[in-house]
Design a protein around this motif. Structure first.
Motif, mmCIF file in Angstrom:
data_model
loop_
_atom_site.group_PDB
_atom_site.id
_atom_site.type_symbol
_atom_site.label_atom_id
_atom_site.label_comp_id
_atom_site.label_asym_id
_atom_site.label_seq_id
_atom_site.Cartn_x
_atom_site.Cartn_y
_atom_site.Cartn_z
ATOM 1 N N GLY A 197 -52.971 65.113 42.514
ATOM 2 C CA GLY A 197 -54.255 64.519 42.152
ATOM 3 C C GLY A 197 -54.641 64.846 40.723
ATOM 4 N N LYS A 198 -54.490 66.134 40.355
ATOM 5 C CA LYS A 198 -54.812 66.554 38.990
ATOM 6 C C LYS A 198 -53.882 65.878 37.981
ATOM 7 N N LEU A 199 -52.613 65.742 38.354
ATOM 8 C CA LEU A 199 -51.641 65.113 37.453
ATOM 9 C C LEU A 199 -52.028 63.667 37.168
ATOM 10 N N ILE A 200 -52.427 62.932 38.194
ATOM 11 C CA ILE A 200 -52.805 61.523 38.020
ATOM 12 C C ILE A 200 -54.054 61.402 37.148
ATOM 13 N N VAL A 201 -55.044 62.259 37.406
ATOM 14 C CA VAL A 201 -56.259 62.246 36.585
ATOM 15 C C VAL A 201 -55.921 62.579 35.130
ATOM 16 N N PHE A 202 -55.069 63.575 34.938
ATOM 17 C CA PHE A 202 -54.636 63.968 33.594
ATOM 18 C C PHE A 202 -53.939 62.812 32.890
ATOM 19 N N ALA A 203 -53.061 62.104 33.600
ATOM 20 C CA ALA A 203 -52.350 60.955 33.027
ATOM 21 C C ALA A 203 -53.316 59.859 32.623
ATOM 22 N N VAL A 204 -54.317 59.594 33.465
ATOM 23 C CA VAL A 204 -55.316 58.559 33.164
ATOM 24 C C VAL A 204 -56.118 58.936 31.925
ATOM 25 N N ILE A 205 -56.552 60.190 31.839
ATOM 26 C CA ILE A 205 -57.331 60.645 30.680
ATOM 27 C C ILE A 205 -56.523 60.521 29.394
ATOM 28 N N CYS A 206 -55.259 60.964 29.430
ATOM 29 C CA CYS A 206 -54.410 60.905 28.231
ATOM 30 C C CYS A 206 -54.168 59.465 27.802
ATOM 31 N N ALA A 213 -45.432 66.863 28.404
ATOM 32 C CA ALA A 213 -44.249 66.899 29.270
ATOM 33 C C ALA A 213 -43.774 68.325 29.497
ATOM 34 N N ILE A 214 -43.748 69.135 28.444
ATOM 35 C CA ILE A 214 -43.299 70.523 28.589
ATOM 36 C C ILE A 214 -44.241 71.314 29.486
ATOM 37 N N LEU A 215 -45.542 71.081 29.349
ATOM 38 C CA LEU A 215 -46.495 71.772 30.227
ATOM 39 C C LEU A 215 -46.249 71.419 31.689
ATOM 40 N N ILE A 216 -45.988 70.148 31.957
ATOM 41 C CA ILE A 216 -45.718 69.728 33.334
ATOM 42 C C ILE A 216 -44.414 70.347 33.839
ATOM 43 N N LYS A 274 -42.198 73.123 40.364
ATOM 44 C CA LYS A 274 -41.616 74.060 41.326
ATOM 45 C C LYS A 274 -40.108 73.904 41.519
ATOM 46 N N SER A 275 -39.557 72.792 41.043
ATOM 47 C CA SER A 275 -38.125 72.554 41.202
ATOM 48 C C SER A 275 -37.701 71.489 40.201
ATOM 49 N N PRO A 276 -36.390 71.315 39.970
ATOM 50 C CA PRO A 276 -35.933 70.260 39.059
ATOM 51 C C PRO A 276 -36.425 68.869 39.476
ATOM 52 N N LEU A 277 -36.356 68.568 40.772
ATOM 53 C CA LEU A 277 -36.801 67.257 41.252
ATOM 54 C C LEU A 277 -38.303 67.097 41.105
ATOM 55 N N ASP A 278 -39.028 68.161 41.410
ATOM 56 C CA ASP A 278 -40.482 68.136 41.247
ATOM 57 C C ASP A 278 -40.843 67.888 39.792
ATOM 58 N N SER A 279 -40.145 68.547 38.890
ATOM 59 C CA SER A 279 -40.358 68.369 37.453
ATOM 60 C C SER A 279 -40.096 66.925 37.039
ATOM 61 N N ALA A 280 -38.969 66.368 37.464
ATOM 62 C CA ALA A 280 -38.597 65.005 37.098
ATOM 63 C C ALA A 280 -39.604 63.990 37.618
ATOM 64 N N LEU A 281 -40.015 64.138 38.871
ATOM 65 C CA LEU A 281 -40.957 63.195 39.473
ATOM 66 C C LEU A 281 -42.323 63.264 38.802
ATOM 67 N N ARG A 282 -42.789 64.461 38.534
ATOM 68 C CA ARG A 282 -44.119 64.620 37.944
ATOM 69 C C ARG A 282 -44.177 64.060 36.523
ATOM 70 N N VAL A 283 -43.184 64.359 35.716
ATOM 71 C CA VAL A 283 -43.186 63.848 34.338
ATOM 72 C C VAL A 283 -43.029 62.329 34.343
ATOM 73 N N PHE A 284 -42.164 61.825 35.198
ATOM 74 C CA PHE A 284 -41.962 60.375 35.294
ATOM 75 C C PHE A 284 -43.259 59.666 35.679
ATOM 76 N N VAL A 285 -43.947 60.157 36.692
ATOM 77 C CA VAL A 285 -45.200 59.543 37.135
ATOM 78 C C VAL A 285 -46.276 59.654 36.053
ATOM 79 N N PHE A 286 -46.308 60.796 35.381
ATOM 80 C CA PHE A 286 -47.272 60.982 34.292
ATOM 81 C C PHE A 286 -47.109 59.893 33.233
#
Length: 295
Positions: free
Chosen positions: A13-22, A54-57, A62-74
């Motif tokens: 949820g925070k990631l999506i809000v952060f992406a929208v703000i940026c 991207a580096i902050l995310i 928590k994992s390589p896949l988590d990192s990839a998914l979060r940055v991609f969605v951002f």
């Protein structure tokens, strides 16, 4: 710094809000006249802030896949928003999305890059090898901003400083091993030194070269040739000269401009008659209008 690089809680949820703000902020900067050609607008064009996000995310994943998914969605959310914000105000409407394909390609690339980037957290010698290309990429940004700041001071000075600070910050923030941090810091200092030298060597040469007046044109209000003289009232804005353009068989006032702002251009005939023009200079555009003799 430990909190920033590994201690943040990035829920979806925070990631999506952060992406929208940026995305909204980056898009809005393109609509602010006072931000044009300044560090405030650089986020809508260049990469240094997006590298930071991207580096902050990545380091808070928590994992390589988590990192990839979060940055991609951002990036998948933020980048289209940069252009969507502009649609109601842009002359091309939805046509402004013609600039998006390049960013969409980068969005696709963020998935494998963020997956691999997660392994920077492992504090191994190869962790620095993963970070190194990004440091060099950031160094290139620093050099470009430094040249712009030297050519059109103080435009992009804050962006140059941001690149320099984050170049030094990343190895110190990402790594925990003392030797790795020191090695990474040394690499960042070398990159900063090399690109500083290159930027200072070429600094002040990013002139805006353009033709201001056409002989016989409506703005010029007269016909002129090489027997005429031309000058800027404030010579710190650059140089101007009259040249012949063989393709159109006419004469032009050519300018090499190295400063933004307002000055006057003065065109003089061999008989001493003067034509004065108000000249407003931007980084990649200008406005000129005749003041005297009155049109």
């Amino acid at each position: 710094m430990k909190k920033l690089f590994g201690g943040l809680s990035f829920s979806w949820g925070k990631l999506i809000v952060f992406a929208v703000i940026c995305g909204l902020y980056a898009g809005l900067t393109t609509l602010m006249p006072f931000a044009k050609d300044t560090s405030l607008q650089d986020i809508s064009i260049h990469f240094e802030w997006w590298i930071f996000f991207a580096i902050l995310i990545i380091v808070n994943s928590k994992s390589p896949l988590d990192s990839a998914l979060r940055v991609f969605v951002f990036f998948l959310i933020s980048q289209p928003l940069v252009y969507l914000v502009q649609v109601p105000f842009h002359a091309d409407g939805f046509g402004v999305f013609r600039y998006y394909p390049t960013w969409f390609l980068w969005t696709l690339l963020t998935f494998p890059m963020a997956f691999v980037g997660y392994y920077m957290k492992k504090d191994k010698w190869w962790s620095l090898l993963i970070l190194a290309p990004m440091l060099v990429f950031l160094g290139l940004h620093f050099k470009g901003y430094l040249q712009e700041a030297l050519s059109f001071f103080p435009n992009h000075l804050l962006s140059a400083l941001f690149c320099a600070v984050t170049l030094l910050l990343y190895p110190l923030g990402i790594f925990r091993d003392r030797n790795l941090r020191l090695t990474g810091l040394a690499l960042s200092l070398v990159i900063l030194l090399v690109f500083s030298v290159l930027g200072l060597r070429d600094g002040g040469e990013n002139a805006y070269n353009t033709d201001l007046l056409l002989s016989g044109g409506e703005t010029a209000g007269t016909e002129f040739d090489e027997s005429w003289s031309v000058a800027l009232e404030d010579e710190s804005f650059g140089t101007v000269s009259i040249r012949r353009e063989d393709v159109i068989e006419s004469f032009l006032v050519h300018a090499s401009l190295t400063k933004t702002g307002s000055t006057r251009l003065i065109l003089r005939s061999p008989e001493g008659e003067s034509f004065v023009y108000a000249l407003d200079i931007q980084r990649h555009s200008y406005e000129i209008r005749r003041l005297s003799p009155s049109p």
